[in-house]
Enzyme design. Structure first.
Site, PDB file in Angstrom:
ATOM      1  NE  ARG A 174      31.454  11.545 -14.153  1.00  0.00           N
ATOM      2  CZ  ARG A 174      31.333  10.435 -13.415  1.00  0.00           C
ATOM      3  NH1 ARG A 174      32.289  10.100 -12.591  1.00  0.00           N
ATOM      4  NH2 ARG A 174      30.261   9.683 -13.503  1.00  0.00           N
ATOM      5  NE  ARG A 178      33.266   7.187 -27.598  1.00  0.00           N
ATOM      6  CZ  ARG A 178      32.176   6.962 -26.873  1.00  0.00           C
ATOM      7  NH1 ARG A 178      30.972   7.296 -27.354  1.00  0.00           N
ATOM      8  NH2 ARG A 178      32.273   6.404 -25.681  1.00  0.00           N
ATOM      9  NE  ARG A 252      24.307  20.953  -6.985  1.00  0.00           N
ATOM     10  CZ  ARG A 252      23.515  22.013  -6.920  1.00  0.00           C
ATOM     11  NH1 ARG A 252      23.641  22.881  -5.920  1.00  0.00           N
ATOM     12  NH2 ARG A 252      22.596  22.224  -7.848  1.00  0.00           N
ATOM     13  NE  ARG A 283      21.116  12.501 -14.524  1.00  0.00           N
ATOM     14  CZ  ARG A 283      22.314  12.014 -14.297  1.00  0.00           C
ATOM     15  NH1 ARG A 283      23.084  11.626 -15.286  1.00  0.00           N
ATOM     16  NH2 ARG A 283      22.781  11.899 -13.063  1.00  0.00           N
ATOM     17  CD  GLU A 306      19.543  13.463 -11.773  1.00  0.00           C
ATOM     18  OE1 GLU A 306      19.398  12.301 -12.219  1.00  0.00           O
ATOM     19  OE2 GLU A 306      20.647  14.031 -11.702  1.00  0.00           O
ATOM     20  CE1 TYR A 354      30.212  11.953 -10.495  1.00  0.00           C
ATOM     21  CE2 TYR A 354      31.154  14.031 -11.216  1.00  0.00           C
ATOM     22  CZ  TYR A 354      30.164  13.087 -11.297  1.00  0.00           C
ATOM     23  OH  TYR A 354      29.142  13.259 -12.189  1.00  0.00           O
ATOM     24  CG  ASP A 356      31.565   6.383 -12.223  1.00  0.00           C
ATOM     25  OD1 ASP A 356      30.733   7.214 -11.819  1.00  0.00           O
ATOM     26  OD2 ASP A 356      32.175   6.497 -13.303  1.00  0.00           O
TER      27      ASP A 356
END
Ligand code: UDP
Length: 378
Positions: A174, A178, A252, A283, A306, A354, A356
């Site tokens: 995911r 770079r 989860r 996070r 979280e 999973y 989005d």
């Protein structure tokens, strides 16, 4: 004509309800056990501060799928927000996903793109992984052991409570790596947050004379009064639908600890990840940053810390845990489901994928066209 019942008013259910109501001009009932629509994408405004909170954690819409974008733009105008994530690791703040800035900061170097690429390639070769079989091997084969260890190992263990060697490699793909200073989190063509919140998007999708919306309605109770010929589109967890008869799929769930602070800005960005395993949360979300067009008017701020844990019965499932055992169990449930002609499973929970938000919309549009239309309008 069959009675159509949709279970769950998240994106999958809402898209299908909207299509049936608008495109087929047929009545449809959509139920949800929660007191609000929108599933985990729901956002609401805190009445004290005026800050819009993503109740189930940050939801940033992003897609490169032209059909999905065209579709969702019928229900929302978007702001200019572009997601950037920082991560705190061993007392320093880095940019995520791993980019040239992260690499140079981590190695205390000032490498140019080609030099950095060769440097990381040399790190990768040290491990000699030719065919990565799990999350750890995949990550190491993308960025080498030291960067994996710093930014992914601890975070992944907190997020999934599994050895990263047990998890599917696709979880980590995911994120890109770079070799330039682009540190936008997503690489998609379209991105943003609904100008008037997710609440408005879902209301627009579901506000139609053909749609009968029933909140606070649990399917377990509701099904007792269903006609046997009803067509059910079920977007809850597939193992729960079958009463866990073959065993429980692992999910989860997340706990969010809300804090209000009397400051304009407490962390300076929307999402700060915490890579170190010793820090119990994964996070912190600071929601006002999602609306740069609004934030100057707000004097206070709200954050969510979280925490991730395994879902027990009764908890909201968030993430499917992609291990071999769960995938095998899922196949067994799908086998059971294939014997049921009047029920279609979909969405993140119904398909144990999973997904989005944009993937969910794409799957719902395709399910509507390929499965629901031929059934309802043969
Ligand atoms: N990940 C990580 N460190 C990070 C960010 C992500 O190890 O700083 C790993 C982790 O295993 C996570 C996966 O990458 O579950 C996918 O991250 P993403 O941000 O896409 O997760 P989401 O926002 O869906 O929770």
């Amino acid at each position: 004509m069959k009675n159509i019942i949709i279970v769950g008013a998240g994106f999958f259910g809402a898209v299908i309800a909207e299509r049936i109501a608008n495109d087929l001009n047929l009545p449809v009932t959509i139920i949800d056990k929660r007191k609000h629509i929108g599933g985990n994408s729901w956002s609401e405004t805190d009445s004290e501060t005026g800050i819009e909170i993503h109740k189930y954690g940050s939801h940033i819409f992003h897609t490169s799928n032209e059909d999905v974008w065209k579709y969702i733009c019928r229900f929302a105008a978007w702001n200019e927000y572009r997601h950037k994530v920082l991560t705190t690791c061993n007392g320093e703040v880095y940019t995520m996903p791993v980019n040239l800035g992260t690499i140079n900061q981590y190695y205390h170097r000032a490498m140019a793109p080609e030099t950095a690429k060769n440097f990381i390639l040399a790190e990768i070769r040290k491990e000699n992984i030719t065919d990565p079989q799990n999350l750890e091997e995949k990550a190491v084969s993308m960025l080498g052991r030291p960067l994996y260890q710093a930014f992914f190992h601890g975070y992944t263990k907190k997020q999934w409570e599994k050895d990263p060697k047990e998890l599917s490699p696709e979880i980590i793909t995911r994120l890109p790596v770079r070799f330039n200073y682009n540190y936008r989190y997503f690489s998609d063509k379209y991105e943003g947050i609904p100008l008037n919140g997710y609440e408005t998007v879902f209301r627009k999708m579901l506000c139609h004379k053909n749609i009968d919306l029933k909140l606070n309605t649990d399917f377990k109770e509701y099904k007792k009064c269903l006609e046997s010929e009803s067509l059910i589109i079920y977007t809850g967890a597939i193992d729960e639908y079958f009463n866990y008869r073959l065993g429980r799929l692992e999910w989860r769930t997340l706990d969010f600890k809300l804090e209000k602070h009397p400051y304009h800005d407490i962390q300076g960005t929307a999402v700060m990840n915490y890579a170190d395993e010793e820090i119990p949360f994964t996070r912190i979300h600071e929601f006002k940053h999602y609306h740069p067009e609004r934030k100057d008017k707000l004097k206070e701020t709200i954050i969510f810390k979280e925490y991730s844990r395994f879902a027990s019965i009764g908890d909201d499932p968030y993430y499917p845990v992609l291990t071999l055992n769960n995938v095998l169990l899922l196949k067994a449930y799908q086998q059971l489901a294939s014997g049921k002609k009047n029920i279609i499973f979909g969405g993140r929970l119904g398909s144990y994928k999973y997904l989005d938000m944009d993937d969910t919309i794409a799957e719902a549009l395709s399910c509507y066209k390929k499965r629901i239309c031929p059934l309802v309008n043969p």
